[in-house]
Design a protein around this motif. Structure first.
Motif, PDB file in Angstrom:
ATOM      1  N   SER A 174      35.562  31.700  38.964  1.00 38.70           N
ATOM      2  CA  SER A 174      36.195  32.817  39.660  1.00 38.70           C
ATOM      3  C   SER A 174      36.713  32.397  41.027  1.00 38.70           C
ATOM      4  O   SER A 174      36.241  31.424  41.622  1.00 38.70           O
ATOM      5  CB  SER A 174      35.203  33.973  39.811  1.00 38.70           C
ATOM      6  OG  SER A 174      34.099  33.586  40.605  1.00 38.70           O
ATOM      7  N   ASP A 215      41.067  35.560  44.760  1.00 30.27           N
ATOM      8  CA  ASP A 215      42.291  36.291  44.432  1.00 30.27           C
ATOM      9  C   ASP A 215      42.277  36.875  43.019  1.00 30.27           C
ATOM     10  O   ASP A 215      43.222  37.556  42.608  1.00 30.27           O
ATOM     11  CB  ASP A 215      43.518  35.388  44.599  1.00 30.27           C
ATOM     12  CG  ASP A 215      43.483  34.150  43.698  1.00 30.27           C
ATOM     13  OD1 ASP A 215      42.585  34.036  42.835  1.00 30.27           O
ATOM     14  OD2 ASP A 215      44.366  33.283  43.863  1.00 30.27           O
ATOM     15  N   ASN A 216      41.206  36.598  42.236  1.00 29.86           N
ATOM     16  CA  ASN A 216      41.028  37.138  40.876  1.00 29.86           C
ATOM     17  C   ASN A 216      42.145  36.730  39.899  1.00 29.86           C
ATOM     18  O   ASN A 216      42.311  37.358  38.847  1.00 29.86           O
ATOM     19  CB  ASN A 216      40.923  38.667  40.894  1.00 29.86           C
ATOM     20  CG  ASN A 216      39.578  39.143  41.421  1.00 29.86           C
ATOM     21  OD1 ASN A 216      38.552  38.510  41.177  1.00 29.86           O
ATOM     22  ND2 ASN A 216      39.577  40.250  42.150  1.00 29.86           N
ATOM     23  N   GLN A 217      42.896  35.680  40.232  1.00 34.19           N
ATOM     24  CA  GLN A 217      43.974  35.250  39.337  1.00 34.19           C
ATOM     25  C   GLN A 217      43.457  34.635  38.039  1.00 34.19           C
ATOM     26  O   GLN A 217      44.221  34.423  37.099  1.00 34.19           O
ATOM     27  CB  GLN A 217      44.877  34.251  40.063  1.00 34.19           C
ATOM     28  CG  GLN A 217      45.709  34.849  41.175  1.00 34.19           C
ATOM     29  CD  GLN A 217      46.721  35.850  40.667  1.00 34.19           C
ATOM     30  OE1 GLN A 217      47.556  35.529  39.830  1.00 34.19           O
ATOM     31  NE2 GLN A 217      46.658  37.070  41.159  1.00 34.19           N
ATOM     32  N   HIS A 256      45.835  39.428  33.446  1.00 35.71           N
ATOM     33  CA  HIS A 256      46.610  40.442  34.152  1.00 35.71           C
ATOM     34  C   HIS A 256      48.084  40.320  33.780  1.00 35.71           C
ATOM     35  O   HIS A 256      48.504  39.352  33.149  1.00 35.71           O
ATOM     36  CB  HIS A 256      46.450  40.289  35.674  1.00 35.71           C
ATOM     37  CG  HIS A 256      46.975  38.998  36.215  1.00 35.71           C
ATOM     38  ND1 HIS A 256      46.252  37.816  36.163  1.00 35.71           N
ATOM     39  CD2 HIS A 256      48.152  38.692  36.813  1.00 35.71           C
ATOM     40  CE1 HIS A 256      46.961  36.846  36.714  1.00 35.71           C
ATOM     41  NE2 HIS A 256      48.125  37.354  37.107  1.00 35.71           N
ATOM     42  N   TYR A 266      44.514  50.994  31.946  1.00 41.77           N
ATOM     43  CA  TYR A 266      44.334  50.041  33.040  1.00 41.77           C
ATOM     44  C   TYR A 266      44.649  50.696  34.388  1.00 41.77           C
ATOM     45  O   TYR A 266      43.973  50.467  35.389  1.00 41.77           O
ATOM     46  CB  TYR A 266      45.237  48.828  32.812  1.00 41.77           C
ATOM     47  CG  TYR A 266      45.180  47.794  33.897  1.00 41.77           C
ATOM     48  CD1 TYR A 266      44.011  47.102  34.177  1.00 41.77           C
ATOM     49  CD2 TYR A 266      46.311  47.485  34.650  1.00 41.77           C
ATOM     50  CE1 TYR A 266      43.953  46.138  35.177  1.00 41.77           C
ATOM     51  CE2 TYR A 266      46.272  46.525  35.650  1.00 41.77           C
ATOM     52  CZ  TYR A 266      45.087  45.854  35.903  1.00 41.77           C
ATOM     53  OH  TYR A 266      45.047  44.907  36.893  1.00 41.77           O
ATOM     54  N   ASP A 272      39.422  51.151  37.957  1.00 36.76           N
ATOM     55  CA  ASP A 272      39.337  50.387  39.202  1.00 36.76           C
ATOM     56  C   ASP A 272      38.604  49.064  38.997  1.00 36.76           C
ATOM     57  O   ASP A 272      38.213  48.393  39.950  1.00 36.76           O
ATOM     58  CB  ASP A 272      38.637  51.201  40.299  1.00 36.76           C
ATOM     59  CG  ASP A 272      37.218  51.618  39.908  1.00 36.76           C
ATOM     60  OD1 ASP A 272      36.807  51.338  38.757  1.00 36.76           O
ATOM     61  OD2 ASP A 272      36.532  52.221  40.755  1.00 36.76           O
ATOM     62  N   LYS A 273      38.428  48.659  37.737  1.00 38.45           N
ATOM     63  CA  LYS A 273      37.725  47.425  37.415  1.00 38.45           C
ATOM     64  C   LYS A 273      38.714  46.271  37.267  1.00 38.45           C
ATOM     65  O   LYS A 273      39.688  46.374  36.521  1.00 38.45           O
ATOM     66  CB  LYS A 273      36.906  47.579  36.126  1.00 38.45           C
ATOM     67  CG  LYS A 273      35.788  48.600  36.239  1.00 38.45           C
ATOM     68  CD  LYS A 273      35.016  48.689  34.938  1.00 38.45           C
ATOM     69  CE  LYS A 273      33.860  49.688  35.050  1.00 38.45           C
ATOM     70  NZ  LYS A 273      33.110  49.814  33.780  1.00 38.45           N
ATOM     71  N   ASN A 274      38.467  45.168  37.946  1.00 42.98           N
ATOM     72  CA  ASN A 274      39.371  44.026  37.904  1.00 42.98           C
ATOM     73  C   ASN A 274      39.479  43.405  36.515  1.00 42.98           C
ATOM     74  O   ASN A 274      40.507  42.845  36.152  1.00 42.98           O
ATOM     75  CB  ASN A 274      38.916  42.950  38.895  1.00 42.98           C
ATOM     76  CG  ASN A 274      39.107  43.380  40.334  1.00 42.98           C
ATOM     77  OD1 ASN A 274      40.026  44.131  40.649  1.00 42.98           O
ATOM     78  ND2 ASN A 274      38.232  42.919  41.209  1.00 42.98           N
ATOM     79  N   ASP A 275      38.376  43.490  35.753  1.00 39.14           N
ATOM     80  CA  ASP A 275      38.370  42.856  34.428  1.00 39.14           C
ATOM     81  C   ASP A 275      38.673  43.845  33.302  1.00 39.14           C
ATOM     82  O   ASP A 275      38.392  43.569  32.141  1.00 39.14           O
ATOM     83  CB  ASP A 275      37.028  42.173  34.167  1.00 39.14           C
ATOM     84  CG  ASP A 275      35.859  43.155  34.187  1.00 39.14           C
ATOM     85  OD1 ASP A 275      36.055  44.312  34.614  1.00 39.14           O
ATOM     86  OD2 ASP A 275      34.753  42.768  33.778  1.00 39.14           O
ATOM     87  N   SER A 331      46.898  34.385  33.047  1.00 43.25           N
ATOM     88  CA  SER A 331      45.905  34.139  34.100  1.00 43.25           C
ATOM     89  C   SER A 331      45.939  32.668  34.499  1.00 43.25           C
ATOM     90  O   SER A 331      46.469  31.827  33.766  1.00 43.25           O
ATOM     91  CB  SER A 331      44.490  34.504  33.619  1.00 43.25           C
ATOM     92  OG  SER A 331      44.036  33.586  32.646  1.00 43.25           O
TER      93      SER A 331
END
Length: 217
Positions: free
Chosen positions: A87, A90-92, A96, A140, A144-147, A180
């Motif tokens: 991880s 920036d959560n890239q 996404h 989506y 509010d969850k990134n995953d 990703s």
């Protein structure tokens, strides 16, 4: 890029880094071209990626939209000093999409990139619109969850492909696709140029085209 230009662009980026010290030890990224300005001294970026380049013309034809503005280009240098890194801040690394409409982005590898050092990953044909995509975009948007997308597309993750490439490899992708950055399976370095053509579909570009057409009259 030819070998001479490739060495020159690397040298100029290095000079730019020394002029603008970056405090983040694992991410030494910096912009090298904006919509209106080339931030390095040579015209190499302009020649290969600018409005008159073959790549830009290809993107314009594919997109059906032209522009006199530059694509925004960012140099990305990601460094992993851990045994394994799953991880990033920036959560890239999470599945996404950039936008909900067809537009384009290119990724240029400045060193050899594979599964060990975060090769770009994409689900082929995931840019295509269907009922599932419509519903998942809606769900989506509510979350509010990134995953959340990884949960929604759990069964499709088996189709996630790593696009490995040697130094001087160019990847062109539809930024509506599910994609990703890959994880780092070992200590290493990933150096890329991100060439962003998404602005072609923006109000800013449409307005600039209107102004140019008006001035031509």
């Amino acid at each position: 890029l030819n070998e001479k230009d490739l060495l020159k662009i690397e040298k100029e980026i290095s000079i730019k880094q020394s002029e603008n010290p970056i405090l983040e030890k694992n991410d030494k990224s910096l912009p090298v071209m904006t919509l209106t300005k080339n931030l390095i001294s040579s015209d190499i970026l302009k020649n290969y990626f600018g409005p008159e380049s073959q790549l830009f013309k290809f993107i314009s034809i594919s997109n059906g939209i032209s522009s006199s503005l530059n694509p925004e280009i960012e140099y990305r240098e990601i460094i992993n000093t851990d045994l394994k890194k799953n991880s990033f801040s920036d959560n890239q690394q999470l599945l996404h999409f950039d936008v909900t409409y067809n537009s384009y982005k290119a990724i240029f590898y400045l060193n050899e990139v594979n599964k060990k050092n975060g090769a770009f990953r994409i689900i082929p044909k995931s840019h295509k619109f269907d009922l599932k995509r419509f519903i998942n975009e809606y769900l989506y948007g509510l979350s509010d969850k990134n995953d959340k997308l990884e949960m929604l597309y759990k069964k499709d993750l088996k189709n996630l492909k790593s696009l490995e490439g040697k130094k001087n490899t160019l990847i062109i992708m539809n930024s509506k696709s599910l994609h990703s950055r890959g994880i780092f399976e070992s200590p290493g370095l990933r150096k890329t140029l991100f060439i962003d053509f998404r602005f072609l579909n923006s109000i800013l570009n449409i307005f600039s085209l209107y102004k140019l057409k008006k001035s031509d009259k």
